[in-house]
Design an enzyme around this catalytic site. Structure first.
Site, mmCIF file in Angstrom:
data_model
loop_
_atom_site.group_PDB
_atom_site.id
_atom_site.type_symbol
_atom_site.label_atom_id
_atom_site.label_comp_id
_atom_site.label_asym_id
_atom_site.label_seq_id
_atom_site.Cartn_x
_atom_site.Cartn_y
_atom_site.Cartn_z
ATOM 1 C CD GLU A 45 -62.048 32.363 -6.120
ATOM 2 O OE1 GLU A 45 -61.417 31.322 -6.361
ATOM 3 O OE2 GLU A 45 -62.768 32.931 -6.966
ATOM 4 C CE LYS A 134 -61.949 27.504 -7.294
ATOM 5 N NZ LYS A 134 -61.425 28.772 -7.873
ATOM 6 C CB CYS A 168 -64.752 30.593 -8.257
ATOM 7 S SG CYS A 168 -64.547 31.595 -9.759
#
Length: 293
Positions: A45, A134, A168
């Site tokens: 990430e 995200k 994540c």
């Protein structure tokens, strides 16, 4: 079916707040992985060019500080647009080593200065396959990253199966995972900044739930990697020297760990992916088939 293929996950730190040097590090690790036969390489990430762990950006509820805005400026300067010269460099790396390259980036909007935590996919011809933003930044991440709209939660077809991923804590969102399962993901990518023991359990659960291979990678970050002249560096005064210990791993479709978890150092993990194992694992559980209601 598909051929057995070697894949790699890279656990490392970028050169914090430095796009060019971080991309140089991406090429170095990609070259090493390619020499070992990897056809898919995953980076953590926001590897370009920092997950700004420990920084407050001068924010509390109701106010922001001048110094915090200076930290923000430095962060924006270490993000990249897609397309851009920096993004083109990633494409060149994928083509040079003839592999699928997937990298977590801090993406700057082409209009304005909004930032997104994104995942970019390149194929062995150096073509951009797609980019995922995200959907829901976690907690204080919402100060610095905008939200994706979910329309780019997609899989991409490769000679060794469909790849796709979430970033994540998106991986804790059941409907986001289901969107990948419904598209037939067989190699599930999960770049992260979470180094807790519980993360390993979550990756094994996802492998069992989706009956897919799971590749997860994290950064290994120590406090001394932050630039000494960074505005807001005083935020790190009480941080431990090892700020993120890693924990990268590769899991098979029955939840068995094939490589890792790797802690407290940089490195590359490898595993051989046999797509027929995905089919075998669905004998007794198929979340989009006979186990769906």
């Amino acid at each position: 079916m598909y051929p057995t293929t070697k894949v790699a996950v890279v656990q490392a730190a970028p050169v914090l707040f430095d796009v060019a040097k971080s991309i140089k590090k991406i090429e170095s690790f990609t070259k090493e992985a390619a020499a070992k036969g990897a056809k898919l390489v995953l980076f953590p990430e926001t590897f370009i060019s920092v997950y700004p762990r420990g920084l407050s950006f001068g924010t509390v509820v109701g106010s922001r500080s001048k110094d915090g805005r200076a930290t923000w400026l430095r962060y924006v300067e270490s993000a990249i647009e897609v397309p851009s010269a920096a993004a083109d460099h990633l494409a060149t790396i994928a083509a040079k080593y003839q592999l699928y390259l997937v990298v977590g980036i801090t993406e700057k909007s082409n209009i304005g200065c909004s930032l997104y935590c994104s995942l970019v996919y390149y194929n062995p011809k150096g073509q951009l396959m797609g980019i995922h933003r995200k959907v829901k930044p976690t907690a204080a991440e919402r100060i610095i990253w905008g939200e994706g709209d979910g329309s780019d939660i997609q899989t991409y077809t490769t000679p060794f199966g469909k790849i796709g991923g979430l970033i994540c804590w998106e991986n804790y969102m059941p409907l986001a995972r289901m969107k990948l399962y419904e598209q037939g993901v067989s190699i599930y990518l999960a770049p992260t900044a979470d180094s807790r023991d519980a993360w390993v359990a979550s990756m094994r659960h996802i492998a069992l739930e989706g009956r897919c291979y799971v590749l997860s990678c994290n950064q290994y970050i120590t406090k001394d990697l932050y630039p000494a002249d960074l505005p807001g560096i005083e935020d790190l005064a009480h941080q431990e020297e090892v700020m993120c210990r890693g924990g990268s791993l590769i899991v098979d479709p029955l939840g068995n760990i094939l490589a890792g978890p790797l802690y407290n150092k940089e490195g590359i993990l490898y595993a051989d992916i046999d797509p027929s194992e995905v089919v075998r694992a669905k004998l007794d559980f198929d979340v989009v088939g006979h186990y769906r209601f």
